[in-house]
Write an enzyme that holds these catalytic residues in place. Sequence first.
Site, PDB file in Angstrom:
ATOM      1  N   CYS A  74       0.847  -1.190   0.000  1.00 37.69           N
ATOM      2  CA  CYS A  74       0.000   0.000   0.000  1.00 37.69           C
ATOM      3  C   CYS A  74       0.879   1.235   0.000  1.00 37.69           C
ATOM      4  O   CYS A  74       2.101   1.158   0.137  1.00 37.69           O
ATOM      5  CB  CYS A  74      -0.957   0.013   1.188  1.00 37.69           C
ATOM      6  SG  CYS A  74      -0.114   0.177   2.778  1.00 37.69           S
TER       7      CYS A  74
ATOM      8  N   CYS B 293       3.225   1.836   2.920  1.00 42.23           N
ATOM      9  CA  CYS B 293       4.483   1.077   2.854  1.00 42.23           C
ATOM     10  C   CYS B 293       5.541   1.905   2.127  1.00 42.23           C
ATOM     11  O   CYS B 293       6.687   2.013   2.581  1.00 42.23           O
ATOM     12  CB  CYS B 293       4.284  -0.246   2.110  1.00 42.23           C
ATOM     13  SG  CYS B 293       3.146  -1.395   2.892  1.00 42.23           S
TER      14      CYS B 293
ATOM     15  N   ASP C 175      10.105  29.019 -32.032  1.00 44.17           N
ATOM     16  CA  ASP C 175      11.284  29.296 -32.844  1.00 44.17           C
ATOM     17  C   ASP C 175      10.907  29.063 -34.307  1.00 44.17           C
ATOM     18  O   ASP C 175      10.163  28.133 -34.626  1.00 44.17           O
ATOM     19  CB  ASP C 175      12.420  28.370 -32.424  1.00 44.17           C
ATOM     20  CG  ASP C 175      13.601  28.475 -33.355  1.00 44.17           C
ATOM     21  OD1 ASP C 175      14.139  29.581 -33.488  1.00 44.17           O
ATOM     22  OD2 ASP C 175      13.972  27.453 -33.965  1.00 44.17           O
TER      23      ASP C 175
END
Length: 740
Positions: A15, A18, A433
């Site tokens: 989970c 953890c 550009d």
Amino acid sequence: MASNQVDLVIGGMTCASCAARVEKKLNRMGGVTATVNYATEKARVSYTGEVSVPDLIATVEATGYTAQEPARADPEPEQVDHELRSLRQRLLTSVVLAVPVIAMAMIPALQFDNWQWLSLTLAAPVVTYAGWPFHKAALTNARHGAATMDTLISVGTSAAFLWSLWALFFGTAGTPGMTHPFELTIARGDGAGNIYLEAAAGVTAFILAGRYFEARSKRKAGAALRALLELGAKDVTVLSPDGGERIVPVAELKVGDRFLVRPGEKIATDGTVVEGSSAVDASMLTGESVPVEVSEGDPVTGATVNAGGRLVVEAVRVGADTQLARMARLVEDAQNGKAAAQRLADRISAVFVPVVIALALGTLGFWLGNGAGLTAAFTAAVAVLIIACPCALGLATPTALLVGTGRGAQLGILIKGPEVLESTRKVDTVVLDKTGTVTTGRMALLAVHSVTDESEVLRLAGALEHASEHPVARAVAAGAMDKLGSLPTPEDFANVPGLGVQGVVDGHAVLVGREQLLADWALELPQELKQAKSEAEAAGRTAIAVAWDGEARAVLEVADAVKESSPEAIERLRALGLTPILLTGDNRTVAESVAAQVGIAAEDVFAEVLPQDKAAVVKRLQSEGRSVAMVGDGVNDAAALAQADLGLAMGTGSDAAIEAGDLTLVRGDLRAAADAIRLARRTLGTIRSNLFWAFAYNIAALPLAAAGLLNPMIAGAAMAFSSVFVVANSLRLRTFRPLG
């Protein structure tokens, strides 16, 4: 002090809390900065000083998990397949045994004499064998003084099971003929005659189902990256200097090696064509379905497919330096990152489990204090334990990132990290550009104005220019070749410095160059061609005069051509709420001509800007309160890309530009910029919706459970659904399609 970086494969996490624990432990080490991703099950660790990789692994193991370097770990697909097989086996066991237990508890008509003992027989393997991963993880964490989601599941299901054992053996629940109704809310009674085997078995089955579908979804989410990594060729035919051939693994290929690519084969690595011509299918890297024609001198990319003739390629980049490897690295880096909102969710998850346990104890005390009875108090407390789910919070960002970045990679859009997604939401101005981004970056023949046959003009002028190396001459020759297919060979060719070229083609004395070159031969352009020349120069194009046999006959227009897709791309960027601005070092006449062709207003053109001043233009726009995206491809764009709030680098450009950008567009089509912003915004929107529903679920569900309005089994089903919902919502990103 030099900083090192390593990725560790973390095992045993079940989970988000953890992952938070492992991350916290690693970050407590001196000189260590770590990010642990629950969805990818990886830790990205930067470390300095005396810390070593074995020290990092030892810290993770001391926390109760496993850690390995990717090179020593089992291949990821094998890990996932093993996890899926184990989950599937436990899930099938729990479903087969839990369904009759739930049915008997829900339907009083099925409660025959001693039905409760059959329920115990069926429920016991579900709670012990099928639910063993939860109990094992809870025990491991308990030994390290920690609590995770598995703690809640283990405590909740064990409490329901042990309560039922007590009621069966020491209470009145084991009495033959005992029945009890199914209730969606908590039961109210003395508890001695109540059993919760359906809750213990049902919760285990529901949560295993959630984990199984979550694991399957995570595998789908990571499929794009795995597919990307598997795109490359495995073997290559290397050519020896004496003309011999030998087949070797791609890993043995070195820069400078020449290798053979037959029709239908993948190009082994990035290189340059030294022999042959063909069409190359690059769709797997760029998302562009139209094959690209290549011949001697053209660059090719590894993992693309030779769709036509035989090619000999010289390796330019190998191994980790190839475009494919860099793409995979960018995608994996992005998937390992965390958005700001996810970091908040992680902090919440880290304290969530202890808070839930405290809330469950508080619920138990509240109901006991209000005289509801031990059964009601116990049921409400178990429901609180079971319904609390930080997993959905932990999965909200990484699953969306996995799918979004993977889908982007399939379309030739590389997202560097979750912080990039935040930037796309705010951007309101896009600076483009000109050269190589809006235009092709190559001189091209755009128009022919002639007082005679156009094909004859192209044949004679193209033949003469084909002998010259000047960029303008090459553009004319290429345009003539495209139209005619072949050109004659000139005689007595001569270059006239600064003016043009002259020579004899098929018996005709030909001049191609400036108007002054013709004047030196006492030739004058007729009025019609003078007008065409003036108009071309007013538009910022180069005008070339052509004469033969003592008469001026044509004017050719040459310029850096606007990409066919650029006008449509500008329109798409506007549709996203962005104001396009053209930025170039060219003179204003040329710049405004290009801007007019693509639909950019003259007041939104910055012309005659020196390369070192491009970043200053971006700063100026930012100082006006704008959030700026920059699209560029050259070395001289790198500073501006880095300065912008969002940098989009054309993958056909320089390495410096790609490194400075936040998003990389693998194909040179400006429309990909709009698609990239759309995908990034949609991924961010998915993350936000995931987090909203995950938070909303917990905010709504916990009070309901504490108030006694949820049966523990229903709570377990709802908890499992929340994680599955988050992952399924993320998987919707797989359907993202480019416009057009």
